[in-house]
Design a protein around this motif. Structure first.
Motif, PDB file in Angstrom:
ATOM      1  N   ARG A 118      64.269  42.532  46.898  1.00  0.00           N
ATOM      2  CA  ARG A 118      64.036  41.938  45.585  1.00  0.00           C
ATOM      3  C   ARG A 118      63.341  42.922  44.649  1.00  0.00           C
ATOM      4  O   ARG A 118      63.612  42.951  43.434  1.00  0.00           O
ATOM      5  N   ARG A 175      63.793  46.047  44.545  1.00  0.00           N
ATOM      6  CA  ARG A 175      64.788  46.972  44.018  1.00  0.00           C
ATOM      7  C   ARG A 175      65.629  46.308  42.939  1.00  0.00           C
ATOM      8  O   ARG A 175      66.015  46.933  41.956  1.00  0.00           O
ATOM      9  N   ASP A 176      65.914  45.038  43.122  1.00  0.00           N
ATOM     10  CA  ASP A 176      66.660  44.314  42.099  1.00  0.00           C
ATOM     11  C   ASP A 176      65.880  44.256  40.791  1.00  0.00           C
ATOM     12  O   ASP A 176      66.427  44.498  39.711  1.00  0.00           O
ATOM     13  N   ARG A 177      64.610  43.929  40.910  1.00  0.00           N
ATOM     14  CA  ARG A 177      63.794  43.840  39.700  1.00  0.00           C
ATOM     15  C   ARG A 177      63.632  45.208  39.044  1.00  0.00           C
ATOM     16  O   ARG A 177      63.601  45.323  37.822  1.00  0.00           O
ATOM     17  N   LEU A 224      65.776  47.571  39.100  1.00  0.00           N
ATOM     18  CA  LEU A 224      67.039  47.858  38.425  1.00  0.00           C
ATOM     19  C   LEU A 224      67.139  47.086  37.114  1.00  0.00           C
ATOM     20  O   LEU A 224      67.566  47.626  36.090  1.00  0.00           O
ATOM     21  N   LEU A 225      66.714  45.846  37.157  1.00  0.00           N
ATOM     22  CA  LEU A 225      66.726  45.053  35.920  1.00  0.00           C
ATOM     23  C   LEU A 225      65.834  45.689  34.857  1.00  0.00           C
ATOM     24  O   LEU A 225      66.235  45.844  33.699  1.00  0.00           O
TER      25      LEU A 225
END
Lengths: 196, 196
Positions: free
Chosen positions: A149, A151-153, A155-156
């Motif tokens: 998560r 890494r997702d954030r 990236l966002l």
DNA sequence: CCTCCTCCATACGCCTCCGTATGGAGACTT
DNA sequence: AAGTCTCCATACGGAGGCGTATGGAGGAGG
């Protein structure tokens, strides 16, 4: 004994000029003859110091990447707790991109982003982006998120930054100005920091 | 063959080819002679239908803008409640940008974004971006946000989309693939829809 | 059949950039 | 002072793009 004040140009002068041109006119502006004119010299000088245009490009990208890395690690200190660091980092990034008229930061990055078809550009861009994402990701991990998560954030957050820079550069009229810009940045940072 | 029964080319053929070239190679690829070669004809044909390269550019941008507008209004229906609509819109936008290899959508937009120095490009880009922001903003208003905050959130969503497309195009290796891509998009949509 | 009008091919001149070749002008050595 | 080495200026050829000029090929109309 080359250091000191030589009136003759060295490779560094060319790469500096090339980096400037890159920021102003994109990759196409990194052209030998125009740069020579700008430096008050001729191609003869260039082809003495460099093999070809591609060598200049490589040196220029290297210079940018080095500067960028220094800038990243430099801004990583200050503020002890991770939340403050993340806040500060995002705020700096989004604010520097260009309120009003000053559009100094990020223009090189956008120019490269636009010319990612060039393999050299793609490589350095990938390295830099990867490093930035890792930094962001680490900060989110420090905030308590699971690695995936985080890494997702990260990236966002980075995509938001990229698009932000993009808008500010291409269609600045659509970017809020002055006070509205500040509140917008605050809102964005808030949204990106909030990890429910 | 397809449209009329004329074997000779019309302006539409040129603009379609130009739009293709724009998506593939950026603004610089919208060049008369290469397009002529691709169409199996020569410059003589082009300069019969168009005044100059700039006229082709104008027509091409117009075509893209028209298509884009249609696409926007078309995707605006479906799903009754505003939250579903926003979710659906964002999901579509972020997903279409390019999982894996298919990079069909948004490439024209990125090409234009990269060439915003051209006044013509800047104008159409500003119009399209403005319209998209208005659509997003309206959706956030429907969700109950005050106009000012709605506009901020719309801008955040759009910048995130832009950067997302940017990354997917320039450094696709840094974009999660397959299942991870799906969960990332879900996470992003969730973060953008959440208005605390 | 002849003519005109539409559409395109060819050829040209101009420009900008790349890369190479070659000939210096200085400075530095010996 | 002569030679040598570093650095640059000039000139050249080539590639690719823009825009123009001009001459058809081929159908439409008389």
């Amino acid at each position: 004994m080359a250091t000191g004040k030589r009136q003759s140009l060295g490779p560094a002068d060319w790469t500096r000029a090339a980096l400037d041109a890159l920021a102003r006119g994109g990759l196409a502006a990194v052209a030998v003859e125009p740069l020579a004119k700008e430096l008050g010299t001729t191609k003869g000088s260039f082809y003495w110091h460099f093999a070809d245009r591609n060598a200049l490009l490589a040196a220029t990208l290297k210079l940018w990447e080095r500067r960028d890395t220094e800038r990243v690690v430099a801004s990583l200190d200050e503020a002890p707790d991770p939340l403050s660091r993340l806040r500060r980092l995002l705020h700096l990034a989004f604010s520097s991109v260009g309120d009003g008229e000053a559009e100094t930061a990020g223009t090189v990055e956008l120019a490269l982003q636009a010319s990612a078809s060039q393999p050299l550009v793609a490589e350095t861009l990938a390295r830099v982006t990867k490093r930035r994402l890792e930094v962001l990701s680490a900060l989110y991990v420090e905030l308590g998120l699971a690695p995936a998560r985080a890494r997702d954030r990260a990236l966002l957050a980075y995509t938001a930054y990229l698009g932000h820079a993009q808008i500010a550069h291409a269609t600045p009229d659509l970017m809020p100005r002055g006070r509205a810009f500040t509140t917008h940045v605050d809102d964005v940072v808030k949204a990106l920091v909030d990890v429910d």
